[in-house]
Design an enzyme around this catalytic site. Structure first.
Site, short mmCIF file in Angstrom:
data_model
loop_
_atom_site.label_atom_id
_atom_site.label_comp_id
_atom_site.label_asym_id
_atom_site.label_seq_id
_atom_site.Cartn_x
_atom_site.Cartn_y
_atom_site.Cartn_z
N GLU A 17 9.24 -31.41 -2.15
CA GLU A 17 10.52 -32.10 -2.15
C GLU A 17 10.35 -33.46 -1.47
O GLU A 17 9.69 -33.57 -0.44
CB GLU A 17 11.58 -31.28 -1.41
CG GLU A 17 12.94 -31.98 -1.37
CD GLU A 17 14.04 -31.05 -0.91
OE1 GLU A 17 14.31 -30.05 -1.63
OE2 GLU A 17 14.63 -31.32 0.15
N THR A 48 15.91 -35.23 -3.52
CA THR A 48 17.22 -34.95 -2.94
C THR A 48 18.23 -36.00 -3.36
O THR A 48 17.88 -37.07 -3.85
CB THR A 48 17.16 -34.91 -1.40
OG1 THR A 48 16.84 -36.22 -0.91
CG2 THR A 48 16.12 -33.92 -0.93
N ALA A 51 21.36 -41.48 -0.41
CA ALA A 51 22.54 -42.25 -0.01
C ALA A 51 23.25 -42.78 -1.25
O ALA A 51 22.64 -43.23 -2.20
CB ALA A 51 22.10 -43.41 0.88
N ALA A 123 29.34 -25.32 -6.04
CA ALA A 123 28.12 -25.54 -6.81
C ALA A 123 28.15 -24.77 -8.12
O ALA A 123 27.67 -25.25 -9.15
CB ALA A 123 26.90 -25.12 -5.98
#
Length: 288
Positions: A17, A48, A51, A123
């Site tokens: 990741e 991920t 921002a 989710a």
């Protein structure tokens, strides 16, 4: 390739990741990390949700495309539901599809004041919206979600995610394999069928422990506490001890026939390389 198919091809799926650079940093700042990580031949790399939240300019899509089309490694793009409007999600869907990215990790995201203002409250709602066009992966929490530490509730949520198209799970980080095994047994006995990858984060400085406690409240075994306390004033020793602890976790998990390992690299190729070098023979033996 859809990541769900990897679990039919391999006995142990091994992935990384990474996270996008901050908005104040250029996108190219992640190139060096990806150059080195790609040499380690992970089965896929997840990105991920950086921002920018659900902004259509979010860097996650660009980095996922880079992984898929330049480095020729399967990419898993994170996408969060909190505060997300359907039109923005659909725009991101189209961009990912155009770039050939087939896999999305659908998450609720951290709670905010505006969490009820979007079109996808959970989710599982986002998964249901994406399932026809993408392979959907979900998150799971072996020690319960930090907002509610009930394992029974967590397993109910996993089953709900499966019903809404989730094909596999990646776990929150943990430091006690025994705790993870207890969670796995309970999940399987309760009817969760999808493959579950174990999330491992090598802790290489004491500040990470403090952040992890705030992030997920993971249980810190006495053995791990001793390592942190013994080497906290020696950064190099602490880094190597943290890597060794993660390697020990992974070898034990691999020997126990888990579905996969997902390494939270923190964009640190040195740590990922050291771990891969220490487990490459184990991975080869497991997947023969």
């Amino acid at each position: 390739m859809r990541i769900r198919d990897l679990f039919n091809e391999k006995k142990l799926v091994f992935s990384f990741e990474v996270f996008p650079p901050k908005n104040t940093s250029p996108i190219k700042s992640i190139y060096n990390a990806l150059n080195e990580l790609s040499e380690l031949n992970p089965d896929f790399i997840s990105v991920t949700y950086g921002a920018g939240g659900t902004s259509v300019n979010n860097k996650t899509t660009e980095i996922s495309s880079l992984i898929k089309n330049v480095y020729k490694i399967e990419a898993l793009a994170h996408l969060t539901s909190i505060g997300a409007k359907k039109e923005n999600i659909n725009f991101i869907k189209e961009r990912l599809a155009l770039e050939g990215v087939e896999n999305i990790l659908a998450l609720r995201g951290d709670k905010k004041e505006e969490c009820n203002s979007g079109d996808f409250l959970y989710a599982s709602n986002l998964m249901n919206h994406l399932r026809e066009d993408f392979n959907i992966i979900g998150a799971c929490y072996p020690e319960g979600h930090i907002e509610n530490k009930s394992i029974d509730l967590e397993i109910d949520n996993m089953k709900r995610k499966e019903e809404n198209g989730c094909s596999s799970f990646i776990s929150q980080l943990f430091f006690s394999n025994e705790t993870y095994y207890e969670f796995l047994e309970k999940a399987r006995n309760s009817g969760v069928k999808a493959p579950i990858q174990a999330g491992i984060m090598p802790v290489i400085n004491k500040k990470q422990i403090q952040r992890i406690g705030n992030l997920c409240g993971a249980y810190i075994p006495l053995k791990f506490k001793k390592i942190m306390n013994r080497y906290e004033h020696n950064p190099e020793a602490l880094r190597e001890a943290g890597i060794a602890y993660a390697v020990e976790q992974i070898i034990d998990l691999s020997s126990s026939s888990v579905d996969g390992i997902h390494l939270y690299t923190m964009n640190n190729p040195y740590v990922a390389r050291k771990i891969k070098e220490n487990i490459k023979t184990v991975l080869k033996a497991v997947n023969e």
